[in-house]
Scaffold this motif. Sequence first.
Motif, mmCIF file in Angstrom:
data_model
loop_
_atom_site.group_PDB
_atom_site.id
_atom_site.type_symbol
_atom_site.label_atom_id
_atom_site.label_comp_id
_atom_site.label_asym_id
_atom_site.label_seq_id
_atom_site.Cartn_x
_atom_site.Cartn_y
_atom_site.Cartn_z
ATOM 1 N N PRO A 184 0.781 -1.164 -0.047
ATOM 2 C CA PRO A 184 0.040 0.033 -0.096
ATOM 3 C C PRO A 184 1.021 1.238 0.122
ATOM 4 O O PRO A 184 2.125 0.947 0.228
ATOM 5 C CB PRO A 184 -1.018 0.040 1.558
ATOM 6 C CG PRO A 184 0.237 -0.748 2.198
ATOM 7 C CD PRO A 184 1.022 -1.982 1.210
ATOM 8 N N PRO A 185 0.274 2.314 -0.272
ATOM 9 C CA PRO A 185 0.903 3.646 -0.237
ATOM 10 C C PRO A 185 1.518 3.947 1.162
ATOM 11 O O PRO A 185 0.845 3.363 2.337
ATOM 12 C CB PRO A 185 0.127 4.784 -0.642
ATOM 13 C CG PRO A 185 -1.256 4.100 -0.250
ATOM 14 C CD PRO A 185 -1.070 2.801 -0.424
ATOM 15 N N PRO A 186 2.527 4.762 1.343
ATOM 16 C CA PRO A 186 3.029 5.082 2.683
ATOM 17 C C PRO A 186 2.118 5.743 3.724
ATOM 18 O O PRO A 186 1.359 6.683 3.160
ATOM 19 C CB PRO A 186 4.185 6.057 2.474
ATOM 20 C CG PRO A 186 4.457 5.752 0.976
ATOM 21 C CD PRO A 186 3.156 5.387 0.152
ATOM 22 N N LYS A 187 2.084 5.227 5.009
ATOM 23 C CA LYS A 187 1.072 5.709 5.882
ATOM 24 C C LYS A 187 1.849 6.487 6.954
ATOM 25 O O LYS A 187 1.311 7.135 7.765
ATOM 26 C CB LYS A 187 0.015 4.656 6.293
ATOM 27 C CG LYS A 187 -0.716 3.949 5.265
ATOM 28 C CD LYS A 187 -1.790 3.116 5.886
ATOM 29 C CE LYS A 187 -2.645 2.742 4.758
ATOM 30 N NZ LYS A 187 -3.608 1.442 5.167
ATOM 31 N N THR A 188 3.225 6.082 7.359
ATOM 32 C CA THR A 188 3.850 6.426 8.241
ATOM 33 C C THR A 188 5.081 7.183 7.974
ATOM 34 O O THR A 188 5.355 7.114 6.650
ATOM 35 C CB THR A 188 4.217 5.359 9.274
ATOM 36 O OG1 THR A 188 5.378 4.525 8.477
ATOM 37 C CG2 THR A 188 3.125 4.337 9.822
ATOM 38 N N ALA A 189 5.656 8.201 8.565
ATOM 39 C CA ALA A 189 6.845 9.000 8.556
ATOM 40 C C ALA A 189 8.028 7.998 7.924
ATOM 41 O O ALA A 189 8.576 8.268 6.874
ATOM 42 C CB ALA A 189 7.353 10.052 9.698
ATOM 43 N N GLU A 190 8.275 6.887 8.592
ATOM 44 C CA GLU A 190 9.158 5.914 8.055
ATOM 45 C C GLU A 190 9.208 5.328 6.719
ATOM 46 O O GLU A 190 10.078 5.361 5.931
ATOM 47 C CB GLU A 190 9.385 4.910 9.138
ATOM 48 C CG GLU A 190 10.106 5.255 10.489
ATOM 49 C CD GLU A 190 10.349 4.014 11.413
ATOM 50 O OE1 GLU A 190 10.269 2.786 10.869
ATOM 51 O OE2 GLU A 190 10.974 4.242 12.494
ATOM 52 N N GLU A 191 7.878 5.017 6.729
ATOM 53 C CA GLU A 191 7.587 4.609 5.168
ATOM 54 C C GLU A 191 7.759 5.296 3.964
ATOM 55 O O GLU A 191 8.332 5.241 3.179
ATOM 56 C CB GLU A 191 6.167 3.774 5.121
ATOM 57 C CG GLU A 191 5.994 2.750 6.049
ATOM 58 C CD GLU A 191 4.357 2.118 6.232
ATOM 59 O OE1 GLU A 191 3.506 3.160 5.565
ATOM 60 O OE2 GLU A 191 4.258 1.018 6.635
ATOM 61 N N ALA A 192 7.330 6.680 4.393
ATOM 62 C CA ALA A 192 7.364 7.918 3.288
ATOM 63 C C ALA A 192 8.969 8.195 3.265
ATOM 64 O O ALA A 192 9.236 8.263 2.081
ATOM 65 C CB ALA A 192 6.595 9.039 3.910
ATOM 66 N N ALA A 193 9.727 7.942 4.389
ATOM 67 C CA ALA A 193 11.107 8.380 4.142
ATOM 68 C C ALA A 193 11.920 7.247 3.327
ATOM 69 O O ALA A 193 12.754 7.349 2.496
ATOM 70 C CB ALA A 193 11.759 8.403 5.480
ATOM 71 N N ARG A 194 11.387 6.173 3.662
ATOM 72 C CA ARG A 194 12.150 5.004 2.913
ATOM 73 C C ARG A 194 11.713 4.934 1.395
ATOM 74 O O ARG A 194 12.451 4.627 0.275
ATOM 75 C CB ARG A 194 11.707 3.623 3.425
ATOM 76 C CG ARG A 194 12.206 3.311 4.929
ATOM 77 C CD ARG A 194 11.845 1.883 5.185
ATOM 78 N NE ARG A 194 11.847 1.829 6.825
ATOM 79 C CZ ARG A 194 13.252 1.317 7.070
ATOM 80 N NH1 ARG A 194 14.145 1.402 6.329
ATOM 81 N NH2 ARG A 194 13.655 1.183 8.496
ATOM 82 N N LEU A 195 10.510 5.531 0.962
ATOM 83 C CA LEU A 195 10.054 5.465 -0.339
ATOM 84 C C LEU A 195 10.880 6.599 -1.134
ATOM 85 O O LEU A 195 11.414 6.406 -1.984
ATOM 86 C CB LEU A 195 8.626 5.827 -0.408
ATOM 87 C CG LEU A 195 8.198 6.049 -1.878
ATOM 88 C CD1 LEU A 195 6.671 5.442 -2.081
ATOM 89 C CD2 LEU A 195 8.038 7.508 -2.363
ATOM 90 N N VAL A 196 10.906 7.823 -0.335
ATOM 91 C CA VAL A 196 11.870 8.865 -0.903
ATOM 92 C C VAL A 196 13.391 8.550 -1.150
ATOM 93 O O VAL A 196 14.065 8.459 -2.113
ATOM 94 C CB VAL A 196 12.020 10.071 -0.036
ATOM 95 C CG1 VAL A 196 12.754 11.081 -0.283
ATOM 96 C CG2 VAL A 196 10.491 10.654 0.141
ATOM 97 N N ILE A 197 14.047 7.762 -0.081
ATOM 98 C CA ILE A 197 15.484 7.272 -0.228
ATOM 99 C C ILE A 197 15.645 6.332 -1.271
ATOM 100 O O ILE A 197 16.530 6.368 -1.955
ATOM 101 C CB ILE A 197 15.654 6.786 1.238
ATOM 102 C CG1 ILE A 197 15.672 7.944 2.350
ATOM 103 C CG2 ILE A 197 17.344 6.147 1.096
ATOM 104 C CD1 ILE A 197 15.643 7.191 3.573
ATOM 105 N N LYS A 198 14.716 5.407 -1.718
ATOM 106 C CA LYS A 198 14.737 4.562 -2.729
ATOM 107 C C LYS A 198 14.891 4.961 -3.796
ATOM 108 O O LYS A 198 15.375 4.762 -4.671
ATOM 109 C CB LYS A 198 13.875 3.289 -2.251
ATOM 110 C CG LYS A 198 13.878 2.182 -3.328
ATOM 111 C CD LYS A 198 12.729 1.089 -3.101
ATOM 112 C CE LYS A 198 12.728 -0.045 -4.054
ATOM 113 N NZ LYS A 198 11.683 -1.113 -3.629
ATOM 114 N N THR A 199 13.536 6.126 -4.097
ATOM 115 C CA THR A 199 13.350 6.471 -5.213
ATOM 116 C C THR A 199 14.689 7.523 -5.861
ATOM 117 O O THR A 199 14.998 7.554 -6.922
ATOM 118 C CB THR A 199 11.920 7.285 -5.228
ATOM 119 O OG1 THR A 199 11.101 6.373 -4.877
ATOM 120 C CG2 THR A 199 11.813 8.018 -6.504
#
Length: 358
Positions: free
Chosen positions: A82-97
Amino acid sequence: MGNALRLLYGHCCKPTTTESDSLGPHGVSAATVGVSALARDLFHFENTAQVPVGLNQHVVSSKKAQANWYRKLVESWREARPPPKTAEEAARLVIKTLKNHQKADVEGLLAFYGLPLPQTLVQLSTGVPTSLPQGVQYEFQTLPVIATILVIYFLGTQGVQYELQTLPVDAKAVADGDTVTVYVSTADPRESSNVPTEVQAAIIQREKAREKRNYAKADELHKKIIDAGYRVLQFQNEDVLARKYRIRLRGIDAPESKMPYGKESKDELVKLLQGKCLRVLVYGTDRYGRCVGDIYSNGIFAQEVMLKKGCAWHYTAYDQRPELAKWEREAQMKRVGLWASSNPEKPWEWRKDRREGR
């Protein structure tokens, strides 16, 4: 993705009048910086091709480069399930992208949204532990099925007999930092062949009662189904008959709810599991009738997260895997979570003291 971002923005990111004095650089208050702010700006970029005002103060690259980042992030968000829901998940998406971009830009973008920086995130392993204990009896796997060569390998070499699929976890199903209740759909071939006759009959009778709008009778029949260890759940807008399983995370022991750090430990497991479909490798049953197993949430090994964040002890009395010991040592060295205390009480000793009336 537009709908998902629009929903998140609509509920989280519209600043109120009382927030106006503390608006951040991208137009939201300190309370809403993070996932919702990033969602808002991605939604805005998708419609206008404009990057947020004020970003220049945090990054070193040009506006053209910034637009390139947002195009990539929009695509990554669209593909996230699913799309990011927490700050950690969003940070990981940014870092990976943006992994091939300048460090200053990536960290600046994260700081702009108040998201965790790379050095503050727990580094997680991939796949299953390399030293699975012997004696695994069977495996639960979440909906949708996630098949990997590693899982197949361990199914063949570690005694795993079969694989089941579980439904998304409700936050209320997490009892503490090492125990959770899950439900497995009876659409699974193995489950469908084991549904008790009385439960099958109650399901049919419940449907008839609902058709006649006799909801009191339907509720009475559902209670009978629940008492038998099953439940009718809503999944993808359909009623699904599911079997209940209580899972005890193997190899860790979290603080009890009345112990120091008990609430924080439970909250961390809720954050990791809530709304997720889990894959669980089951090793056996404990004296309380719980299945003892390894839990994977979106491919993340739950025990690893709990140990690395200092939310649990390595339960060496029942699991000698060196990975678990290593992850516990990492948390101890960083003094994170329960290890911030100089001498945290072990939960097994706490329980023993209570049994002996100390």
